[in-house]
Design a protein around this motif. Structure first.
Motif, PDB file in Angstrom:
ATOM      1  N   ARG A   1    -104.331 -53.488   6.936  1.00  0.00           N
ATOM      2  CA  ARG A   1    -104.796 -54.868   6.868  1.00  0.00           C
ATOM      3  C   ARG A   1    -105.819 -55.112   7.978  1.00  0.00           C
ATOM      4  N   PRO A   2    -107.042 -55.561   7.650  1.00  0.00           N
ATOM      5  CA  PRO A   2    -108.096 -55.731   8.668  1.00  0.00           C
ATOM      6  C   PRO A   2    -107.693 -56.658   9.806  1.00  0.00           C
ATOM      7  N   GLY A   3    -106.918 -57.694   9.497  1.00  0.00           N
ATOM      8  CA  GLY A   3    -106.567 -58.666  10.530  1.00  0.00           C
ATOM      9  C   GLY A   3    -105.727 -58.105  11.653  1.00  0.00           C
TER      10      GLY A   3
ATOM     11  N   ALA B   1     -94.769 -52.765  13.352  1.00  0.00           N
ATOM     12  CA  ALA B   1     -96.171 -52.333  13.353  1.00  0.00           C
ATOM     13  C   ALA B   1     -96.655 -52.056  11.932  1.00  0.00           C
ATOM     14  N   ALA B   2     -95.814 -51.429  11.117  1.00  0.00           N
ATOM     15  CA  ALA B   2     -96.173 -51.158   9.726  1.00  0.00           C
ATOM     16  C   ALA B   2     -96.337 -52.455   8.944  1.00  0.00           C
TER      17      ALA B   2
ATOM     18  N   PHE C   1     -99.855 -52.978   7.302  1.00  0.00           N
ATOM     19  CA  PHE C   1     -99.885 -52.701   5.862  1.00  0.00           C
ATOM     20  C   PHE C   1     -99.102 -53.710   5.016  1.00  0.00           C
ATOM     21  N   GLY C   2     -98.352 -54.582   5.677  1.00  0.00           N
ATOM     22  CA  GLY C   2     -97.561 -55.552   4.948  1.00  0.00           C
ATOM     23  C   GLY C   2     -96.138 -55.081   4.721  1.00  0.00           C
ATOM     24  N   ARG C   3     -95.202 -56.019   4.747  1.00  0.00           N
ATOM     25  CA  ARG C   3     -93.785 -55.670   4.601  1.00  0.00           C
ATOM     26  C   ARG C   3     -93.438 -55.244   3.180  1.00  0.00           C
TER      27      ARG C   3
ATOM     28  N   SER D   1     -95.286 -53.180   1.412  1.00  0.00           N
ATOM     29  CA  SER D   1     -96.025 -51.950   1.113  1.00  0.00           C
ATOM     30  C   SER D   1     -95.100 -50.741   1.047  1.00  0.00           C
ATOM     31  N   GLY D   2     -95.577 -49.712   0.361  1.00  0.00           N
ATOM     32  CA  GLY D   2     -94.856 -48.442   0.352  1.00  0.00           C
ATOM     33  C   GLY D   2     -94.811 -47.829   1.736  1.00  0.00           C
ATOM     34  N   THR D   3     -95.823 -48.090   2.557  1.00  0.00           N
ATOM     35  CA  THR D   3     -95.857 -47.570   3.922  1.00  0.00           C
ATOM     36  C   THR D   3     -94.694 -48.107   4.739  1.00  0.00           C
ATOM     37  N   TYR D   4     -94.384 -49.393   4.598  1.00  0.00           N
ATOM     38  CA  TYR D   4     -93.281 -50.006   5.337  1.00  0.00           C
ATOM     39  C   TYR D   4     -91.966 -49.297   5.015  1.00  0.00           C
ATOM     40  N   GLU D   5     -91.711 -49.073   3.737  1.00  0.00           N
ATOM     41  CA  GLU D   5     -90.482 -48.362   3.359  1.00  0.00           C
ATOM     42  C   GLU D   5     -90.502 -46.925   3.845  1.00  0.00           C
ATOM     43  N   ALA D   6     -91.685 -46.285   3.824  1.00  0.00           N
ATOM     44  CA  ALA D   6     -91.777 -44.897   4.280  1.00  0.00           C
ATOM     45  C   ALA D   6     -91.400 -44.770   5.751  1.00  0.00           C
TER      46      ALA D   6
END
Length: 747
Positions: A35-37, A514-515, A519-521, A523-528
């Protein structure tokens, strides 16, 4: 037979489908865009100073908003800013003018919103700031500690300073003494020793010079930046404000440092052979350049401390010293020449690892002991590895091996393996209760393994020509998100959410946050991130968008305050909600926070079931045992286990007495059950509602039996019967370990 065959085929098909799903999960790569922000703003030195000045100007108001005590003050240490305007200010703390070690915190502000991460939740206060133990005694303790670590040349670096120690347990007035000398690998030593200023007990010791050990390897033909000065070129990189010096063999074994800035007549440096003194300097300058560029281009960081200050590298340290280290004092890297002065320790991963210690000390300041020490070492491994991938040097391509070029083992094997840390014979693949007791280089394995799994995923694969096969604690696969995204998560967690005392549970929380930022809560990244921590036995996996930690079995007593916080995280939009059935009478759960609390009203064995739900209608439930034992009337009992620290601050187990009038009796019975391997180390007091202490048992070094199961009689007639009583237990010697099992008052 036909039916049986059909069922067998169906079972085989189900097994095959499950195996296919696991294979898909193992080979899956999550490719979310950050996320750019949440991206860090590249602050100029002037902008950074302005933010720190503004934070200093409102530090009193911030302290008040955080409900700090009247004697506490905040001192801004570092600041960063996100593209969306969120400002993260890191503060040190003082109490009555004394530095509070372990009292650091990070305040996150955006508009009117304010959140905070604290190194300790303890209230900072000490009864007096007048030491009962002399500074000379603390100095003697520190010198003895240095000698015990093998430093035969240790000497006090100035007088001890008075501090408040808050890194663990109850805050205490303490002396911090620093002993400088030489570590057993030839690198300098700067040992900090914390001594209780009231009792004289040593509370903690930690080393602030981080070192790597091994034999160096050159980086090949590389580009470096120099500066012309008259007729010569100096090895001064003006873009990065970095100089490279020749120590001329000085500095080892307690010698004074003698340094000379490298110069050259034709701006062609070294010849790739260790016999040319410039060769090691080229590699050191190159390592500093690549590390600086990595932090600047990836995170917008302006040097190690993010303030543009000058750093330096020093080569040819001592005589045949197989060590390299970062020193905050000189803000510099120093490299020995290795065995027989033939193998300088100037490889890229060594340089990036050690300089990343400087980044850690100027951000989270992770204590170099316990689990935070492992996280400190892992951070240097993680970010050093990231520098190696960033540099893409064909002589040393990026890999997940630590120190593979320095051959510390003498057989060509790496110093550490991130995909399976236990390959080195010492490091841990997974978290255990013993992790905190390991050397930080070995307890770092848990975080290193997490980072590899988060970057590349589990199972067999080849990256840049190196074969890996990474297992998981629960034998379930995890996907990778790529090292580019994994490093962003770790760096943000380090610089924004971790503090000096962060442990592995705290690191999981910090990286999840941080994730979520990046990347947003949902997102697949958060779960990863959560699943990769579960794969190293830190926290639970996500199931249907919910990661729900199994509550431990509970034991409480009728009428005694009971509290249990349910721990869960959600990856779906909206907040989680909590409900429970089967709780002991008198207890309830807060639907928004998951906190179960109250006063148990009835004895018995209960099996509560807690359900955690998200806004999408998904839920997870877990059951556990909750035993409530009788208490009240003529006797009151606290059955909650409480660990006793080794030779540290005392622990206090509270007991609430209600329904009794008047004073306590002249023959109050105090029944104590403690499980301990050396009861002679224990000093036990009963503390009345007034705060007065009644000695039950003195420490006795000649009593080498186990456990305490005794009933003591106390004249407590000066105390009101009603109120909160406490059992205070202190372990006075280092020997032994144990916990308070239960205790009881009989009126």
């Amino acid at each position: 037979m036909l039916a049986a065959a059909f069922l067998a085929d169906a079972a085989n098909a189900g097994t095959a489908q499950a195996q296919n799903r696991q294979e898909q999960q193992r080979t899956k790569r999550i490719a979310d865009e950050a996320r750019p922000g949440a991206a860090p703003v590249d602050l100029t030195p002037t902008e950074r100073r302005a933010l720190l000045k503004a934070a200093d100007g409102r530090s009193s108001a911030t302290a008040g908003a955080l409900k700090l005590g009247a004697k506490e003050k905040l001192v801004p240490k570092d600041v960063s800013k996100d593209a969306d305007g969120t400002v993260h200010t890191r503060y040190d703390r003082t109490f009555a003018g004394l530095p509070v070690l372990g009292g650091d915190l990070v305040v996150h502000t955006r508009g009117e919103s304010r959140t905070v991460n604290r190194a300790t939740s303890a209230r900072i206060s000490v009864p007096t700031t007048e030491p009962a133990v002399a500074a000379a005694t603390a100095k003697k303790t520190a010198l003895s500690a240095a000698k015990a670590e093998g430093d035969t040349q240790g000497r006090a670096d100035g007088a001890p300073r008075l501090v408040v120690w808050a890194a663990d347990g109850t805050p205490a007035l303490a002396w911090e003494a620093v002993v400088t000398g030489v570590q057993d690998n030839g690198s300098p030593s700067e040992l900090h020793v914390i001594t209780d200023a009231t009792t004289g007990r040593k509370l903690r010791e930690f080393q602030t010079v981080r070192s790597a050990v091994g034999h160096g390897q050159l980086n090949g033909r590389v580009d470096i930046d120099t500066t012309r000065n008259g007729d010569v070129f100096e090895l001064y990189d003006g873009v990065r404000n970095h100089k490279t010096y020749d120590m001329n063999g000085s500095g080892g074994e307690g010698e004074e440092d003698t340094t000379t800035l490298f110069t050259d007549g034709d701006d062609v440096w070294g010849d790739g052979l260790p016999g040319n003194r410039q060769t090691a300097a080229v590699d050191a300058a190159y390592g500093a350049k690549e590390t600086w560029d990595y932090y600047h281009e990836t995170f917008g960081r302006n040097g190690i401390a993010d303030d543009g200050r000058e750093t330096s590298s020093r080569v040819h340290y001592g005589d045949s010293v197989s060590a390299a280290f970062w020193d905050d004092g000189c803000f510099c890297m120093t490299y020995g020449d290795g065995e027989n002065n033939e193998r300088p320790l100037t490889s890229l991963d060594v340089a990036a690892h050690e300089m990343s210690h400087g980044v850690t000390s100027n951000t989270a300041g992770l204590d170099y002991e316990g689990e935070s020490g492992g996280l400190n070492e892992a951070t240097s491994d993680i970010l050093g590895t990231s520098v190696e991938f960033y540099a893409a040097n064909p002589n040393d391509p990026g890999d997940y091996l630590i120190g593979e070029e320095i051959d510390v083992n003498g057989d060509g094997t790496p110093l550490r393996h991130m995909d399976k840390p236990s390959k080195d014979g010492f490091s841990q693949d997974y978290w255990t209760p013993e992790t905190k007791d390991l050397d930080p280089h070995y307890s770092s394995g848990v975080a290193n393994h997490f980072f590899y799994l988060l970057s590349e995923g589990s199972g067999a694969k080849t990256v840049n020509g190196v074969a890996y096969d990474s297992p998981t604690y629960d034998n379930l696969p995890v996907p990778g998100i790529g090292i580019q995204n994994a490093q962003k998560i770790w760096y943000r967690a380090l610089t924004t959410y971790m503090t000096s005392t962060t442990d592995y549970e705290g690191a999981r929380t910090a990286t999840l946050q941080a994730a979520a930022d990046l990347f947003g809560r949902t997102s697949g990244t958060y779960e990863a991130v959560g699943d990769s921590w579960a794969a190293v036995n830190v926290g639970p996996r996500f199931v249907d968008g919910i990661a729900f930690t199994q509550p431990a079995d509970q034991t409480d007593a009728v009428g005694q305050p009971a509290e249990l916080r349910i721990v869960a995280a959600g990856s779906a939009a909206g907040d989680l909600s909590y409900s429970a059935t089967g709780l002991p009478d008198g207890l309830s759960v807060d639907a928004a926070s998951g906190l179960i609390s109250g006063l148990p009203a009835k004895a018995g064995d209960f099996t509560p079931t807690v359900t955690v739900s998200n806004a999408s209608g998904q839920s997870d439930r877990k059951s556990f045992a909750w035993t409530v034992i009788p208490s009240g009337g003529d006797f009151f009992v606290n059955p909650t286990d409480l660990a006793i620290p080794a030779e540290g601050d005392p622990v206090e187990s509270p007991l609430l007495v209600t329904g009794r009038t008047g004073s306590a009796p002249t023959a109050l019975e105090v029944s104590v059950d403690i499980v301990h391997s050396y009861r002679g180390a224990l000093e036990i007091d009963l503390v009345g509602p007034s705060g007065a202490a009644y000695r039950l048992k003195d420490a006795n070094s000649r009593d080498d039996e186990n456990d305490v199961h005794e009933t003591y009689t106390v004249d407590a007639s000066a105390e009101p019967a009603e109120g909160t009583w406490k059992l205070r237990v202190r372990q006075k010697f280092l020997v032994g370990s144990g916990s308070i099992d239960s205790w009881k008052l009989t009126f």
